[in-house]
Structure formats: structure tokens, C-alpha cells
Scaffold this motif. Structure first.
Motif, PDB file in Angstrom:
ATOM      1  N   SER A 105      57.991  17.850  -8.656  1.00 64.93           N
ATOM      2  CA  SER A 105      58.718  19.111  -8.445  1.00 64.93           C
ATOM      3  C   SER A 105      58.103  19.948  -7.334  1.00 64.93           C
ATOM      4  CB  SER A 105      58.732  19.919  -9.749  1.00 64.93           C
ATOM      5  OG  SER A 105      59.353  19.192 -10.795  1.00 64.93           O
ATOM      6  N   ASP A 106      57.134  19.397  -6.610  1.00 66.31           N
ATOM      7  CA  ASP A 106      56.461  20.088  -5.495  1.00 66.31           C
ATOM      8  C   ASP A 106      55.761  21.373  -5.944  1.00 66.31           C
ATOM      9  OD1 ASP A 106      57.223  18.143  -3.695  1.00 66.31           O
ATOM     10  OD2 ASP A 106      59.061  19.181  -3.116  1.00 66.31           O
ATOM     11  N   LEU A 107      55.210  21.365  -7.148  1.00 68.56           N
ATOM     12  CA  LEU A 107      54.482  22.531  -7.657  1.00 68.56           C
ATOM     13  C   LEU A 107      52.980  22.331  -7.436  1.00 68.56           C
ATOM     14  CD1 LEU A 107      56.469  23.158 -10.974  1.00 68.56           C
ATOM     15  CD2 LEU A 107      56.710  24.330  -8.773  1.00 68.56           C
ATOM     16  N   TYR A 108      52.579  22.349  -6.170  1.00 69.20           N
ATOM     17  CA  TYR A 108      51.185  22.160  -5.792  1.00 69.20           C
ATOM     18  C   TYR A 108      51.011  22.714  -4.389  1.00 69.20           C
ATOM     19  CZ  TYR A 108      53.104  18.267  -3.117  1.00 69.20           C
ATOM     20  OH  TYR A 108      53.841  17.513  -2.242  1.00 69.20           O
ATOM     21  N   ALA A 109      49.764  22.802  -3.960  1.00 69.47           N
ATOM     22  CA  ALA A 109      49.462  23.238  -2.601  1.00 69.47           C
ATOM     23  C   ALA A 109      48.704  22.125  -1.884  1.00 69.47           C
ATOM     24  CB  ALA A 109      48.635  24.523  -2.608  1.00 69.47           C
ATOM     25  N   ILE A 110      48.727  22.162  -0.558  1.00 72.47           N
ATOM     26  CA  ILE A 110      47.973  21.209   0.263  1.00 72.47           C
ATOM     27  C   ILE A 110      46.912  21.978   1.039  1.00 72.47           C
ATOM     28  CG2 ILE A 110      48.038  19.678   2.264  1.00 72.47           C
ATOM     29  CD1 ILE A 110      49.121  18.278  -0.084  1.00 72.47           C
ATOM     30  N   GLN A 111      45.671  21.548   0.903  1.00 76.20           N
ATOM     31  CA  GLN A 111      44.563  22.127   1.672  1.00 76.20           C
ATOM     32  C   GLN A 111      44.148  21.115   2.739  1.00 76.20           C
ATOM     33  OE1 GLN A 111      40.595  22.497  -0.154  1.00 76.20           O
ATOM     34  NE2 GLN A 111      40.651  24.646   0.448  1.00 76.20           N
ATOM     35  N   ARG A 112      44.176  21.551   3.991  1.00 79.58           N
ATOM     36  CA  ARG A 112      43.807  20.674   5.111  1.00 79.58           C
ATOM     37  C   ARG A 112      42.389  21.005   5.560  1.00 79.58           C
ATOM     38  NH1 ARG A 112      49.202  21.462   5.187  1.00 79.58           N
ATOM     39  NH2 ARG A 112      50.510  19.649   5.712  1.00 79.58           N
ATOM     40  N   ARG A 113      41.546  20.000   5.592  1.00 80.22           N
ATOM     41  CA  ARG A 113      40.136  20.192   5.921  1.00 80.22           C
ATOM     42  C   ARG A 113      39.774  19.464   7.212  1.00 80.22           C
ATOM     43  NH1 ARG A 113      36.569  21.829   1.666  1.00 80.22           N
ATOM     44  NH2 ARG A 113      37.683  22.314  -0.272  1.00 80.22           N
ATOM     45  N   MET A 114      39.097  20.184   8.097  1.00 76.03           N
ATOM     46  CA  MET A 114      38.661  19.627   9.376  1.00 76.03           C
ATOM     47  C   MET A 114      37.690  18.471   9.157  1.00 76.03           C
ATOM     48  SD  MET A 114      36.369  21.645  12.176  1.00 76.03           S
ATOM     49  CE  MET A 114      35.184  20.712  13.157  1.00 76.03           C
ATOM     50  N   MET A 115      37.784  17.456  10.013  1.00 77.51           N
ATOM     51  CA  MET A 115      36.875  16.312   9.968  1.00 77.51           C
ATOM     52  C   MET A 115      36.207  16.133  11.324  1.00 77.51           C
ATOM     53  SD  MET A 115      38.978  13.519   7.674  1.00 77.51           S
ATOM     54  CE  MET A 115      37.523  12.478   7.509  1.00 77.51           C
ATOM     55  N   LEU A 116      35.162  15.310  11.355  1.00 70.27           N
ATOM     56  CA  LEU A 116      34.441  14.975  12.575  1.00 70.27           C
ATOM     57  C   LEU A 116      34.596  13.494  12.882  1.00 70.27           C
ATOM     58  CD1 LEU A 116      31.049  16.854  12.029  1.00 70.27           C
ATOM     59  CD2 LEU A 116      32.947  17.571  13.516  1.00 70.27           C
ATOM     60  N   GLN A 117      34.492  13.162  14.160  1.00 68.41           N
ATOM     61  CA  GLN A 117      34.430  11.764  14.562  1.00 68.41           C
ATOM     62  C   GLN A 117      33.258  11.581  15.516  1.00 68.41           C
ATOM     63  OE1 GLN A 117      38.353  11.444  16.473  1.00 68.41           O
ATOM     64  NE2 GLN A 117      37.291  11.049  18.407  1.00 68.41           N
ATOM     65  N   ALA A 118      32.665  10.396  15.489  1.00 67.23           N
ATOM     66  CA  ALA A 118      31.500  10.101  16.329  1.00 67.23           C
ATOM     67  C   ALA A 118      31.650   8.711  16.921  1.00 67.23           C
ATOM     68  CB  ALA A 118      30.216  10.200  15.516  1.00 67.23           C
ATOM     69  N   GLN A 119      31.175   8.555  18.158  1.00 66.86           N
ATOM     70  CA  GLN A 119      31.106   7.257  18.813  1.00 66.86           C
ATOM     71  C   GLN A 119      29.814   7.166  19.610  1.00 66.86           C
ATOM     72  OE1 GLN A 119      35.191   7.177  20.691  1.00 66.86           O
ATOM     73  NE2 GLN A 119      35.090   5.036  20.068  1.00 66.86           N
ATOM     74  N   VAL A 120      29.339   5.951  19.793  1.00 70.14           N
ATOM     75  CA  VAL A 120      28.120   5.694  20.552  1.00 70.14           C
ATOM     76  C   VAL A 120      28.502   5.232  21.951  1.00 70.14           C
ATOM     77  CG1 VAL A 120      25.973   4.368  20.656  1.00 70.14           C
ATOM     78  CG2 VAL A 120      26.889   5.093  18.436  1.00 70.14           C
ATOM     79  N   PHE A 121      27.796   5.779  22.968  1.00 73.78           N
ATOM     80  CA  PHE A 121      28.037   5.447  24.367  1.00 73.78           C
ATOM     81  C   PHE A 121      26.717   5.082  25.029  1.00 73.78           C
ATOM     82  CE2 PHE A 121      31.311   8.332  23.008  1.00 73.78           C
ATOM     83  CZ  PHE A 121      32.469   7.889  23.618  1.00 73.78           C
ATOM     84  N   GLU A 122      26.804   4.336  26.117  1.00 76.57           N
ATOM     85  CA  GLU A 122      25.631   4.036  26.939  1.00 76.57           C
ATOM     86  C   GLU A 122      25.538   5.062  28.067  1.00 76.57           C
ATOM     87  OE1 GLU A 122      23.359   1.751  26.599  1.00 76.57           O
ATOM     88  OE2 GLU A 122      24.194   0.181  25.305  1.00 76.57           O
ATOM     89  N   GLY A 123      24.358   5.597  28.292  1.00 76.69           N
ATOM     90  CA  GLY A 123      24.133   6.452  29.450  1.00 76.69           C
ATOM     91  C   GLY A 123      24.722   7.837  29.320  1.00 76.69           C
ATOM     92  N   ASN A 124      24.879   8.529  30.469  1.00 82.17           N
ATOM     93  CA  ASN A 124      25.240   9.939  30.459  1.00 82.17           C
ATOM     94  C   ASN A 124      26.726  10.145  30.185  1.00 82.17           C
ATOM     95  OD1 ASN A 124      26.647   9.559  32.912  1.00 82.17           O
ATOM     96  ND2 ASN A 124      24.754   9.863  34.081  1.00 82.17           N
ATOM     97  N   SER A 125      27.116  11.425  30.196  1.00 78.74           N
ATOM     98  CA  SER A 125      28.458  11.794  29.764  1.00 78.74           C
ATOM     99  C   SER A 125      29.548  11.318  30.709  1.00 78.74           C
ATOM    100  CB  SER A 125      28.550  13.312  29.595  1.00 78.74           C
ATOM    101  OG  SER A 125      28.189  13.969  30.794  1.00 78.74           O
ATOM    102  N   SER A 126      29.192  10.797  31.876  1.00 81.96           N
ATOM    103  CA  SER A 126      30.198  10.247  32.777  1.00 81.96           C
ATOM    104  C   SER A 126      30.708   8.891  32.300  1.00 81.96           C
ATOM    105  CB  SER A 126      29.629  10.116  34.196  1.00 81.96           C
ATOM    106  OG  SER A 126      28.552   9.177  34.213  1.00 81.96           O
ATOM    107  N   ASN A 127      29.943   8.254  31.405  1.00 82.09           N
ATOM    108  CA  ASN A 127      30.356   6.958  30.852  1.00 82.09           C
ATOM    109  C   ASN A 127      31.165   7.210  29.586  1.00 82.09           C
ATOM    110  OD1 ASN A 127      30.709   4.383  29.957  1.00 82.09           O
ATOM    111  ND2 ASN A 127      28.539   3.886  29.748  1.00 82.09           N
TER     112      ASN A 127
END
Length: 307
Positions: free
Chosen positions: A115-137
Motif C-alpha cells: 500500500s506504499d505506507l513507508y518512506a525511502i531514505q537515500r544514503r550517500m556512498m563512496l567509491q574507490a579505485q587504485v591508480f598508478e602514478g599521479n592524478s594525470s593517470n
């Protein structure tokens, strides 16, 4: 909400959550709902199989356990925008879960959802990745890792405590070098988890922000910092001669990080969706109850409030 296909994940090794999962599965199947059920725990991740085997859209995930079970569901289901009903069955603190009291009459819960008798809470998430070298890569050398609470960079060793030396950049600018037990990069949701134990700030979970908190730094000047949600936090391991630096997501081991590599942490492009059943939900009440805030030892009455 339609209840045509539902995931039920129960805390691995917990008989109470498993029995409730089986009960809920029978109830939902009697309503012509297809149920995908399995255990969730450190050695059990049922979600890739659930997602791969689903023949129609998944309407909801019922997660029976504690915060760890809810975190695993968020990491695996947020990208598919599947709402999560997390219930504290067999859990401990239960920061992210609905109280069992509002769920124990589960037949009424299915009626409320239909009956749609509820609420939705949206929570921010993080993502991470590994790179070689400086931020230009910008070519990653790892998969993307997701977290609802925090991304943590710290060493791990089986035989001794390791001190890490980490350099942090924010949006390509070197901010500081940290010597200590590691760094926690957290969401507002995670500000009441590992971060608060490391004396980091508590950030309202309705905000979008990133906090960086040093773990036991060897300098009194190393302090937590709160950043705009659009920031990119890059962490470099330095002087890691024994190759012990690890990337952790919500306390789960993600991957190793070698010298010469960097970890880029940023806000994920989607948010976790949690179903709220409590009609009187209050973030501040959750803080008071879960953190057991006592305030002053002597309580004074506020007679001015009713004037």
C-alpha cells in the motif's frame, strides 16, 4: 510497491535470523512472490548470484541481521537501485536497521509495503579505485570498491603492528602527510561508525559530505577534516617497504596498495535506498539511543519550554 520478486538475506550462522527468513519466505510465496534467499556474512555473498539469476526486476531486499549485513546489502544492491528493508534480527547495535518491534507482525509489513505506507531514505556512498602514478593517470588498475560507511587505508600484518605513512591529496593538491595507524574516509552515515571511534566528527546523514579522520596519528596537529561531497581524496602509501598497505571497505578487505600507487576516493554516483517503517523516525533519537548519550550527570528541568 509491487512484491513480485524479493531478495531475503539472513545473517550467516545466526539461527534466529534464518528462521525468520524462512518464515517470511513462506508468507511472501503465499502472496505469489518469487523469493531469492540465502545467508550473508564475511564468507558468504549471495548477491551476485541473486542478481545474475533474477528473471524479472527485484522489487526489494529484506535483510535480517545487524549493521554488517545491511552494509553488505548496500554495497551490492545500490547500483541496481533496489530498496533495502534492513531489520535488526540477531544484530548488535542496529544503527542502520529497523527495530524488530516494528517488523514482528510481518504480514502487516507486506500489506504496508503493497500500500506504499513507508518512506525511502537515500544514503550517500563512496567509491574507490587504485591508480598508478599521479592524478594525470586515469586508467585504474583495480575494480571499483564501494562503501556505505567508510573507505579505510591502513596496513595489515599477521605478526606485528605496522605504522603507516600516507600522503593525502584533495582535488590534486597535497594537503598533509600522516604517520600513524591509517586514514578513514567516511560518509555521513559512517561518521557514527569507525570514524566516531577515532574521534572524528558526527555528520548528519541527510548531508552530502566526506570526512577524513586520521587513526592514532603521531602528531597532535593531524586533525579530522570535513570536505564537500564533490571532492576527490587521493591517498599515497609512502615508505611501505613490507607492502602491507590495504584498502578496506566497510571493514572488509578490498585490495593491496603498493608504493607508487594511489587510491582515489570520491562520492559514488548512486545512493543506497533504505525502507523506513517507523512513523516517528528521528535521527537525533537514534543518536541518543545507539550512542547512549547521557548528557550532564545532573538533570535540570526545562520549565521554560511550556511557557
Amino acid at each position: 510497491m509491487q512484491l513480485n520478486q524479493v531478495i531475503i538475506a539472513h545473517k550467516a550462522g545466526d539461527s534466529l535470523s534464518k528462521s525468520w527468513a524462512e518464515k517470511c519466505a513462506r508468507q511472501l510465496e503465499s502472496r505469489n512472490c518469487r523469493v531469492l534467499m540465502g545467508p550473508s556474512g564475511p564468507q558468504d555473498n549471495p548477491y551476485p548470484v541473486f542478481l545474475a539469476s533474477s528473471t524479472q526486476p527485484i522489487d526489494m531486499a529484506l535483510v535480517l541481521g545487524g549493521d554488517g549485513t545491511a552494509l553488505s546489502a548496500a554495497r551490492n544492491l545500490a547500483a541496481d537501485r533496489i530498496p533495502i528493508l534492513a531489520v535488526n534480527v540477531g544484530g548488535n547495535l542496529g544503527f542502520l536497521t529497523e527495530s524488530f518491534d516494528v517488523f514482528k507482525d510481518s504480514e502487516k509489513v507486506w500489506d504496508r509495503l503493497a500500500s506504499d505506507l513507508y518512506a525511502i531514505q537515500r544514503r550517500m556512498m563512496l567509491q574507490a579505485q587504485v591508480f598508478e602514478g599521479n592524478s594525470s593517470n586515469l586508467d585504474p588498475v583495480s575494480d571499483r570498491f564501494f562503501a556505505l560507511n567508510e573507505i579505510c587505508v591502513k596496513p595489515a600484518s599477521a605478526d606485528r603492528m605496522i605504522t603507516s605513512i600516507l600522503e593525502m591529496e584533495i582535488d590534486g593538491e597535497v594537503v598533509d602527510q600522516y604517520q600513524g595507524d591509517g586514514l578513514i574516509i567516511a560518509t555521513p552515515t559512517g561518521s557514527t561508525a569507525y570514524t566516531v571511534a577515532a574521534n572524528g566528527p558526527i555528520v548528519h546523514d541527510g548531508m552530502q559530505a566526506i570526512t577524513v579522520t586520521p587513526i592514532c596519528p603521531m602528531s597532535l596537529s593531524s586533525r579530522p577534516i570535513v570536505l564537500p561531497a564533490g571532492s576527490v581524496v587521493s591517498i599515497w602509501p609512502l615508505a611501505d617497504y613490507e607492502l602491507n598497505t590495504k584498502l578496506w571497505t566497510d571493514s572488509v578487505l578490498g585490495t593491496s596498495i603498493w608504493p607508487g600507487q594511489r587510491v582515489d576516493v570520491r562520492m559514488a554516483e548512486y545512493r543506497a535506498k533504505f525502507i523506513i517503517l517507523r512513523e516517528n523516525y528521528s535521527y537525533y533519537q537514534t543518536l541518543r539511543e545507539k550512542l547512549q548519550w547521557a548528557g550532564a550527570r545532573i538533570r535540570y528541568s526545562n520549565n521554560h519550554r511550556d511557557n
